[in-house]
Scaffold this motif. Structure first.
Motif, PDB file in Angstrom:
ATOM      1  N   LYS A  71       0.840  -1.192   0.000  1.00 51.34           N
ATOM      2  CA  LYS A  71       0.000   0.000   0.000  1.00 51.34           C
ATOM      3  C   LYS A  71       0.876   1.242   0.000  1.00 51.34           C
ATOM      4  CE  LYS A  71      -3.855  -2.136   2.345  1.00 51.34           C
ATOM      5  NZ  LYS A  71      -4.844  -2.067   3.400  1.00 51.34           N
ATOM      6  N   VAL A  72       0.552   2.191  -0.878  1.00 54.27           N
ATOM      7  CA  VAL A  72       1.245   3.477  -0.937  1.00 54.27           C
ATOM      8  C   VAL A  72       0.199   4.581  -0.931  1.00 54.27           C
ATOM      9  CG1 VAL A  72       3.289   2.599  -2.148  1.00 54.27           C
ATOM     10  CG2 VAL A  72       1.362   3.451  -3.458  1.00 54.27           C
ATOM     11  N   ASP A  73       0.602   5.772  -0.494  1.00 52.90           N
ATOM     12  CA  ASP A  73      -0.353   6.871  -0.483  1.00 52.90           C
ATOM     13  C   ASP A  73      -0.622   7.346  -1.916  1.00 52.90           C
ATOM     14  OD1 ASP A  73       1.670   8.725  -1.250  1.00 52.90           O
ATOM     15  OD2 ASP A  73       2.203   9.046   0.844  1.00 52.90           O
ATOM     16  N   GLU A  74      -1.640   8.161  -2.066  1.00 50.85           N
ATOM     17  CA  GLU A  74      -2.061   8.598  -3.404  1.00 50.85           C
ATOM     18  C   GLU A  74      -0.970   9.365  -4.135  1.00 50.85           C
ATOM     19  OE1 GLU A  74      -4.765   7.963  -5.359  1.00 50.85           O
ATOM     20  OE2 GLU A  74      -5.203   6.493  -3.802  1.00 50.85           O
ATOM     21  N   ALA A  75      -0.233  10.205  -3.415  1.00 52.92           N
ATOM     22  CA  ALA A  75       0.826  10.991  -4.058  1.00 52.92           C
ATOM     23  C   ALA A  75       1.899  10.079  -4.633  1.00 52.92           C
ATOM     24  CB  ALA A  75       1.429  11.974  -3.057  1.00 52.92           C
ATOM     25  N   ALA A  76       2.306   9.064  -3.879  1.00 55.82           N
ATOM     26  CA  ALA A  76       3.317   8.128  -4.363  1.00 55.82           C
ATOM     27  C   ALA A  76       2.780   7.325  -5.542  1.00 55.82           C
ATOM     28  CB  ALA A  76       3.755   7.197  -3.232  1.00 55.82           C
ATOM     29  N   LYS A  77       1.528   6.923  -5.462  1.00 54.02           N
ATOM     30  CA  LYS A  77       0.902   6.164  -6.554  1.00 54.02           C
ATOM     31  C   LYS A  77       0.857   7.007  -7.828  1.00 54.02           C
ATOM     32  CE  LYS A  77      -2.099   2.882  -8.030  1.00 54.02           C
ATOM     33  NZ  LYS A  77      -1.534   1.769  -8.745  1.00 54.02           N
ATOM     34  N   ASP A  78       0.506   8.283  -7.670  1.00 60.39           N
ATOM     35  CA  ASP A  78       0.458   9.181  -8.832  1.00 60.39           C
ATOM     36  C   ASP A  78       1.841   9.344  -9.466  1.00 60.39           C
ATOM     37  OD1 ASP A  78      -2.257   9.552  -8.442  1.00 60.39           O
ATOM     38  OD2 ASP A  78      -2.042  11.515  -7.481  1.00 60.39           O
TER      39      ASP A  78
END
Length: 91
Positions: free
Chosen positions: A6-13
């Protein structure tokens, strides 16, 4: 065997942006798993560098740092207690 991370949205983006940029510049499609594996393999020269990158400060000091601090010490010949320190700091 693949495991979900799991990664936060910023990292995923940012991961998706890099994935798209690789595809645009090289014509190669890479999975996010491949991309993460490559990033991990090439991010640091050693495990020690990875571990050090998570240190929030330089505390505890290394033995070399402690020795450098000891080299600068000298005795004034005056004994100092907590009250003396409080007076110096807070008046």
């Amino acid at each position: 065997m693949a495991t979900a991370v799991k990664v936060d949205e910023a990292a995923k983006d940012r991961l998706e942006e890099l994935q798209a940029e690789i595809r645009l510049q090289t014509g190669e499609s890479v999975t996010q798993q491949e991309l993460l594996s490559r990033l991990i393999e090439n991010a640091y020269g050693s495990r020690e560098e990875v571990i050090e990158s998570f240190r929030g400060s330089t505390v505890p000091l290394s033995d070399a740092d402690k020795e450098r601090m000891r080299e600068g010490r000298f005795s004034s010949g005056v004994e100092t207690d907590e009250d003396d320190i409080d007076d110096a700091l807070y008046g």
